[in-house]
Motif scaffolding. Structure first.
Motif, PDB file in Angstrom:
ATOM      1  N   LEU A  67      -7.622  -1.565  -2.386  1.00  0.00           N
ATOM      2  CA  LEU A  67      -8.199  -0.585  -2.891  1.00  0.00           C
ATOM      3  C   LEU A  67      -8.887   0.485  -2.391  1.00  0.00           C
ATOM      4  N   LYS A  68      -8.885  -0.386  -0.982  1.00  0.00           N
ATOM      5  CA  LYS A  68      -9.058   0.375   0.241  1.00  0.00           C
ATOM      6  C   LYS A  68      -7.514   1.139   0.752  1.00  0.00           C
ATOM      7  N   ASP A  69      -6.828   0.914   1.098  1.00  0.00           N
ATOM      8  CA  ASP A  69      -5.421   2.539   2.062  1.00  0.00           C
ATOM      9  C   ASP A  69      -4.678   1.549   0.692  1.00  0.00           C
ATOM     10  N   GLY A  70      -4.431   0.942  -0.327  1.00  0.00           N
ATOM     11  CA  GLY A  70      -3.554   1.853  -1.932  1.00  0.00           C
ATOM     12  C   GLY A  70      -3.885   2.253  -2.733  1.00  0.00           C
ATOM     13  N   GLY A  71      -5.243   2.710  -2.998  1.00  0.00           N
ATOM     14  CA  GLY A  71      -5.878   3.887  -3.757  1.00  0.00           C
ATOM     15  C   GLY A  71      -5.672   2.756  -5.280  1.00  0.00           C
ATOM     16  N   ALA A  72      -5.415   1.561  -5.140  1.00  0.00           N
ATOM     17  CA  ALA A  72      -5.264   0.941  -6.452  1.00  0.00           C
ATOM     18  C   ALA A  72      -6.877   0.966  -7.257  1.00  0.00           C
ATOM     19  N   ASN A  73      -7.219   0.782  -9.102  1.00  0.00           N
ATOM     20  CA  ASN A  73      -8.484   0.409  -8.895  1.00  0.00           C
ATOM     21  C   ASN A  73      -8.827  -1.397  -9.109  1.00  0.00           C
ATOM     22  N   ALA A  74      -7.960  -1.550  -9.174  1.00  0.00           N
ATOM     23  CA  ALA A  74      -7.770  -2.770  -9.934  1.00  0.00           C
ATOM     24  C   ALA A  74      -6.496  -4.295  -8.954  1.00  0.00           C
ATOM     25  N   VAL A  75      -7.279  -5.066  -9.089  1.00  0.00           N
ATOM     26  CA  VAL A  75      -6.019  -6.235  -8.481  1.00  0.00           C
ATOM     27  C   VAL A  75      -5.177  -7.107  -9.726  1.00  0.00           C
ATOM     28  N   LYS A  76      -4.377  -7.787  -9.926  1.00  0.00           N
ATOM     29  CA  LYS A  76      -3.502  -8.030 -10.640  1.00  0.00           C
ATOM     30  C   LYS A  76      -3.839  -9.522  -9.531  1.00  0.00           C
TER      31      LYS A  76
END
Ligand code: KIV
Length: 258
Positions: free
Chosen positions: A104-113
């Motif tokens: 989330l912090k570095d990748g900018g994802a909204n969520a993980v799977k």
């Protein structure tokens, strides 16, 4: 309209089917976003389709974040999910928290799977969700367990079906916002979809799921192999090879540049 976490439950209630596809770079993510795909997954399948590995196991967290950052730059509206790769979350809740935090912090994802169900993943997922990290589950055929499961359909016996159904219920209780159901029988996917209030996203799980996901390179016909449950909507492998051959021919003949 930017897709948010709240949309997923709402769309299930409204019986509006959810569209999801994978991305691995800026260009693909930008085109998927412009096509109004709801959810874009930077899947660890990129280990195979982009990096040329035989399984998803070798891809690292750093590589996943690198590709997620690129995809993020192409996305305005879609909900961006990053797969946590093999052994970056199974060791402990702390390890999962660190890996998901970086997504989330570095990748900018909204969520993980992350892959796996009850009992091994439930506590970890509950902690991530309490920390404000949206999590998508993934059960059925879980490719990170290829050395135990192979790439075969799961849920063939009654016991196996009960286990997968219980996993789905446990994941919902742990707080996942959606669950990928991979390569399980259609009627099992239908039962799970009816039993839980969060959306199921199917791949090789039949038409009764709340949404569908495919690996984009399979959909585009880019690879030399794709799973039998996939569908190619284009034959980009041939289109690209033709374009490359024509370019080579024209450069060699002097036809290009004019
Ligand atoms: O890694 C991936 O692409 C996935 C999809 C098959 C759901 O997990």
């Amino acid at each position: 309209m930017a897709v948010t976490l709240q949309h997923f439950r709402q769309w299930k209630q409204q019986q509006r089917r959810i569209t999801a596809l994978t991305a691995w770079d800026f260009a693909i993510a930008e085109i998927l976003d412009q096509a109004q795909v709801d959810l874009i997954l930077v899947g660890d399948s990129l280990a195979m389709t982009v990096l040329g590995h035989a399984t998803t196991l070798p891809v690292t967290l750093e590589e996943m974040i690198h590709h997620t950052k690129a995809a993020r730059r192409g996305i305005k509206n879609a909900f961006l999910v990053m797969d946590l790769p093999f052994l970056t979350y199974q060791e402990s809740t702390q390890q999962a928290m660190r890996s998901a935090g970086l997504a989330l912090k570095d990748g900018g994802a909204n969520a993980v799977k992350l892959e796996g169900g009850y009992p091994e993943m439930v506590t970890t997922i509950a902690h991530l969700v309490q920390a404000g990290i949206p999590v998508m589950g993934h059960i059925g055929l879980t490719p990170q367990s290829v050395n135990q499961l192979g790439f075969k359909q799961q849920g063939k016996t009654e016991d196996a079906q009960t286990k997968i159904l219980n996993e789905a219920i446990a994941l919902e209780q742990a707080g996942v916002f959606a669950i990928v159901l991979e390569h399980i029988p259609t009627d099992l996917a239908q039962t799970i979809t009816q039993k839980i209030a969060i959306p199921t996203i199917g791949i090789g799980a039949g038409p009764h799921c709340d949404g569908q996901i495919l690996v984009t390179s399979d959909l585009l016909g880019m690879g030399s192999w794709s799973p039998p449950f996939s569908k190619a909507y284009a034959n980009l492998r041939e289109t690209m090879r033709d374009a490359f051959e024509t370019y080579c021919k024209e450069v060699r003949s002097g036809e290009f540049p004019e």
